[in-house]
Design a protein around this motif. Sequence first.
Motif, PDB file in Angstrom:
ATOM      1  N   GLY A  82      39.439  -9.620  73.133  1.00  0.00           N
ATOM      2  CA  GLY A  82      38.966  -9.706  71.605  1.00  0.00           C
ATOM      3  C   GLY A  82      40.219  -9.746  70.622  1.00  0.00           C
ATOM      4  N   LYS A  83      39.494  -9.710  69.261  1.00  0.00           N
ATOM      5  CA  LYS A  83      40.627  -9.864  68.351  1.00  0.00           C
ATOM      6  C   LYS A  83      40.336  -8.953  67.301  1.00  0.00           C
ATOM      7  CE  LYS A  83      42.501 -13.177  64.804  1.00  0.00           C
ATOM      8  NZ  LYS A  83      42.456 -14.387  63.928  1.00  0.00           N
ATOM      9  N   ILE A  84      40.899  -8.075  67.039  1.00  0.00           N
ATOM     10  CA  ILE A  84      40.789  -6.882  65.919  1.00  0.00           C
ATOM     11  C   ILE A  84      40.505  -7.750  64.524  1.00  0.00           C
ATOM     12  CG2 ILE A  84      42.033  -5.066  64.429  1.00  0.00           C
ATOM     13  CD1 ILE A  84      43.477  -4.415  67.155  1.00  0.00           C
ATOM     14  N   GLY A  85      39.595  -7.104  63.836  1.00  0.00           N
ATOM     15  CA  GLY A  85      39.164  -7.717  62.806  1.00  0.00           C
ATOM     16  C   GLY A  85      38.189  -8.766  62.623  1.00  0.00           C
ATOM     17  N   THR A  86      37.401  -9.006  63.888  1.00  0.00           N
ATOM     18  CA  THR A  86      36.424  -9.639  63.903  1.00  0.00           C
ATOM     19  C   THR A  86      35.052  -9.303  64.336  1.00  0.00           C
ATOM     20  OG1 THR A  86      36.683 -10.028  66.401  1.00  0.00           O
ATOM     21  CG2 THR A  86      37.807 -11.784  65.022  1.00  0.00           C
ATOM     22  N   GLY A  87      34.933  -7.709  64.068  1.00  0.00           N
ATOM     23  CA  GLY A  87      33.663  -7.119  64.300  1.00  0.00           C
ATOM     24  C   GLY A  87      32.781  -7.501  63.031  1.00  0.00           C
ATOM     25  N   LYS A  88      31.379  -7.363  63.605  1.00  0.00           N
ATOM     26  CA  LYS A  88      30.115  -7.638  62.707  1.00  0.00           C
ATOM     27  C   LYS A  88      29.144  -6.589  62.630  1.00  0.00           C
ATOM     28  CE  LYS A  88      30.946 -12.688  63.496  1.00  0.00           C
ATOM     29  NZ  LYS A  88      32.266 -12.607  62.963  1.00  0.00           N
ATOM     30  N   ALA A  89      29.663  -5.341  62.688  1.00  0.00           N
ATOM     31  CA  ALA A  89      28.724  -4.277  62.434  1.00  0.00           C
ATOM     32  C   ALA A  89      27.976  -4.417  61.029  1.00  0.00           C
ATOM     33  CB  ALA A  89      29.732  -2.892  62.063  1.00  0.00           C
ATOM     34  N   GLU A  90      26.785  -3.933  61.135  1.00  0.00           N
ATOM     35  CA  GLU A  90      25.896  -4.092  59.955  1.00  0.00           C
ATOM     36  C   GLU A  90      26.376  -3.567  58.579  1.00  0.00           C
ATOM     37  OE1 GLU A  90      22.666  -0.694  60.417  1.00  0.00           O
ATOM     38  OE2 GLU A  90      22.419  -2.170  62.058  1.00  0.00           O
ATOM     39  N   GLU A  91      27.047  -2.457  58.807  1.00  0.00           N
ATOM     40  CA  GLU A  91      27.137  -1.771  57.590  1.00  0.00           C
ATOM     41  C   GLU A  91      28.465  -2.849  56.873  1.00  0.00           C
ATOM     42  OE1 GLU A  91      29.642   0.316  61.019  1.00  0.00           O
ATOM     43  OE2 GLU A  91      27.516  -0.273  60.675  1.00  0.00           O
ATOM     44  N   PHE A  92      29.156  -3.775  57.554  1.00  0.00           N
ATOM     45  CA  PHE A  92      30.270  -4.672  56.675  1.00  0.00           C
ATOM     46  C   PHE A  92      29.335  -5.545  55.903  1.00  0.00           C
ATOM     47  CE2 PHE A  92      33.453  -4.619  60.551  1.00  0.00           C
ATOM     48  CZ  PHE A  92      33.304  -3.276  60.588  1.00  0.00           C
ATOM     49  N   ALA A  93      27.908  -5.776  56.094  1.00  0.00           N
ATOM     50  CA  ALA A  93      27.311  -6.633  55.108  1.00  0.00           C
ATOM     51  C   ALA A  93      26.664  -5.930  53.904  1.00  0.00           C
ATOM     52  CB  ALA A  93      26.237  -7.306  56.186  1.00  0.00           C
ATOM     53  N   ASN A  94      26.857  -4.727  53.803  1.00  0.00           N
ATOM     54  CA  ASN A  94      26.342  -4.073  52.721  1.00  0.00           C
ATOM     55  C   ASN A  94      27.348  -3.808  51.894  1.00  0.00           C
ATOM     56  OD1 ASN A  94      24.988  -2.406  51.055  1.00  0.00           O
ATOM     57  ND2 ASN A  94      23.941  -1.164  52.534  1.00  0.00           N
ATOM     58  N   PRO A  95      27.735  -4.211  50.783  1.00  0.00           N
ATOM     59  CA  PRO A  95      28.765  -3.891  49.809  1.00  0.00           C
ATOM     60  C   PRO A  95      28.486  -2.497  49.253  1.00  0.00           C
ATOM     61  CG  PRO A  95      27.445  -5.736  48.701  1.00  0.00           C
ATOM     62  CD  PRO A  95      26.860  -5.451  49.999  1.00  0.00           C
ATOM     63  N   ASP A  96      27.402  -1.905  49.112  1.00  0.00           N
ATOM     64  CA  ASP A  96      27.284  -0.467  48.647  1.00  0.00           C
ATOM     65  C   ASP A  96      27.852   0.575  49.481  1.00  0.00           C
ATOM     66  OD1 ASP A  96      25.603  -1.517  46.383  1.00  0.00           O
ATOM     67  OD2 ASP A  96      23.790  -1.361  47.646  1.00  0.00           O
ATOM     68  N   ARG A  97      28.139   0.133  50.775  1.00  0.00           N
ATOM     69  CA  ARG A  97      28.673   0.953  51.768  1.00  0.00           C
ATOM     70  C   ARG A  97      30.208   0.984  51.750  1.00  0.00           C
ATOM     71  NH1 ARG A  97      25.435   1.684  57.180  1.00  0.00           N
ATOM     72  NH2 ARG A  97      26.755   3.575  57.117  1.00  0.00           N
ATOM     73  N   GLY A  98      30.839  -0.058  50.813  1.00  0.00           N
ATOM     74  CA  GLY A  98      32.418   0.015  50.644  1.00  0.00           C
ATOM     75  C   GLY A  98      32.980  -0.808  51.517  1.00  0.00           C
ATOM     76  N   SER A  99      34.267  -0.832  51.599  1.00  0.00           N
ATOM     77  CA  SER A  99      34.881  -1.819  52.340  1.00  0.00           C
ATOM     78  C   SER A  99      35.450  -1.285  53.700  1.00  0.00           C
ATOM     79  CB  SER A  99      36.133  -2.335  51.667  1.00  0.00           C
ATOM     80  OG  SER A  99      37.118  -1.372  51.386  1.00  0.00           O
ATOM     81  N   TYR A 100      35.740  -1.860  54.782  1.00  0.00           N
ATOM     82  CA  TYR A 100      36.090  -1.693  56.120  1.00  0.00           C
ATOM     83  C   TYR A 100      37.383  -2.216  56.351  1.00  0.00           C
ATOM     84  CZ  TYR A 100      31.476   1.118  56.372  1.00  0.00           C
ATOM     85  OH  TYR A 100      30.467   1.811  56.461  1.00  0.00           O
ATOM     86  N   GLU A 101      38.322  -1.973  56.651  1.00  0.00           N
ATOM     87  CA  GLU A 101      39.411  -2.901  56.975  1.00  0.00           C
ATOM     88  C   GLU A 101      40.313  -2.256  58.312  1.00  0.00           C
ATOM     89  OE1 GLU A 101      43.792  -4.529  55.177  1.00  0.00           O
ATOM     90  OE2 GLU A 101      42.359  -3.216  54.029  1.00  0.00           O
ATOM     91  N   PRO A 102      40.151  -2.658  59.573  1.00  0.00           N
ATOM     92  CA  PRO A 102      40.853  -2.158  60.433  1.00  0.00           C
ATOM     93  C   PRO A 102      42.430  -2.216  60.322  1.00  0.00           C
ATOM     94  CG  PRO A 102      39.543  -3.953  61.111  1.00  0.00           C
ATOM     95  CD  PRO A 102      39.241  -3.784  59.930  1.00  0.00           C
ATOM     96  N   MET A 103      43.098  -1.517  60.648  1.00  0.00           N
ATOM     97  CA  MET A 103      44.676  -1.508  60.694  1.00  0.00           C
ATOM     98  C   MET A 103      45.456  -0.588  61.314  1.00  0.00           C
ATOM     99  SD  MET A 103      45.386   0.146  56.869  1.00  0.00           S
ATOM    100  CE  MET A 103      45.037  -1.212  55.947  1.00  0.00           C
TER     101      MET A 103
END
Length: 125
Positions: A82-103
């Motif tokens: 797989g490739k880090i950063g290609t996750g599609k968790a449902e919380e990523f689509a909700n801007p009210d939940r803030g940002s998520y950045e794997p690093m």
Amino acid sequence: MRNRSSVVIIENTHVLLIRREKNGEVYFVFPGGGIELGESPEEAAIREAYEELGVHVKLIGIVSKIQYNGMQYFFKAEILSGKIGTGKAEEFANPDRGSYEPMFVPIEQLDSIPVFPKNVVEKFN
């Protein structure tokens, strides 16, 4: 209260974390999430790694198990594909939940940044 599972992925003296920004606050967490009904902590950790990071992992062992708003499990894992950063968790689509950045963060910097939970970070010292 919900039980949770997370993965601890270490590569070349760096640990993979999710940088969160929410309501102007920046902090870091281990990739993971809630354990679903009928799911083992191990199954949840593997699923959450794929949903949040976009990677398939193999669990190597348990790093920590802590009681905090339910039981939280932290499994050492290695990336199989797989490739880090290609996750599609449902919380990523909700801007009210803030940002998520794997690093990847250098392990020696863990004491100087806000990483939660701290008692898992202490395992690296």
